[in-house]
Design a protein around this motif. Structure first.
Motif: not given
Lengths: 149, 81
Positions: B59, B63, B66-67, B69-71, B73-74
């Motif tokens: 975790v 995971v 990655v989450m 990094i996605a945040a 990117a947004k």
């Protein structure tokens, strides 16, 4: 995350694609090992679900979100996330029919009751693993999808 | 449990945590936090709790990085001064 010109070169990188193609089956197999051996050794349902979700996320990072969504569709994910809870609750409710309490697997009439307890724990772990995998993946999908408004 | 290894790992962890807090580049902070999770996982193994180490590796280092990094990117990459 998935759109834009500068990321397509990363997606086409042959090293990333080859390593992912080699590693994803191993990661998924390792997750199943952790799931099955959770009662006796380190590991368990939550860890196995996280590792399964991490395997799918690695696939999504190197092959794109659309391809992953065509393999593990949103329909399957919503099915899995409720199927795990159903397995957990069903295994818990099963001893009630044989005169036990909730989650008292020893009362299930198998050949020997020690094995019944072990199999009950395994069924619970499988339910937890399926739900954790589905919910982790759905969070990842929601975070990495472009909002259309 | 070997105390010299423990001291070194804890020192690294403190350095990484301070670096993650002080970093202006949020991507840098996420990577430092991922390394923090990895070293924390080693410490859990050192303390004989392999279950927690497992969860931390899956975790914390996998995971959640990655989450985050996605945040990023947004939203935006740089912290506002």
């Amino acid at each position: 995350m998935m759109s834009g010109k500068e990321y397509t070169t990363f997606m086409d990188d042959i090293i990333v694609r080859t390593v992912t193609r080699l590693m994803v089956p191993l990661i998924l197999l390792w997750a199943l090992y952790v799931l099955i051996h959770g009662a006796g050794g380190p590991g368990g349902g939550f860890q196995a679900g996280c590792v399964l979700a991490a395997g799918f996320i690695l696939y999504a990072l190197s092959f794109g979100l659309e391809k992953t969504k065509s393999i593990m569709t949103i329909k399957w994910i919503s099915l899995f996330s409720s199927l795990g809870v159903l397995i957990y609750a069903g295994t818990g409710l099963l001893p009630l029919f044989f005169g036990g309490k909730y989650l008292e697997y020893g009362k299930i009439p198998l050949i020997n009751p020690i094995k019944a307890s072990e199999y009950g724990i395994e069924a619970i772990e499988i339910g937890v693993g399926i739900t954790v995998m589905a919910v982790m993946l759905s969070i990842f999908y929601d975070l990495s999808t472009e909002r259309e408004d | 449990m070997i105390w010299a290894i423990d001291i070194v790992l804890l020192l690294f962890i403190i350095i990484l945590a301070i670096g993650a807090v002080l970093a202006r580049d949020l991507l840098e902070a996420v990577v430092l936090f991922s390394a923090f999770s990895l070293l924390m996982c080693v410490i859990w193994v050192e303390l004989n709790s392999v279950d927690v180490a497992f969860t931390e590796a899956a975790v914390g280092a996998g995971v959640s990085t990655v989450m985050m990094i996605a945040a990023i990117a947004k939203t935006v990459r740089w912290e506002e001064p």
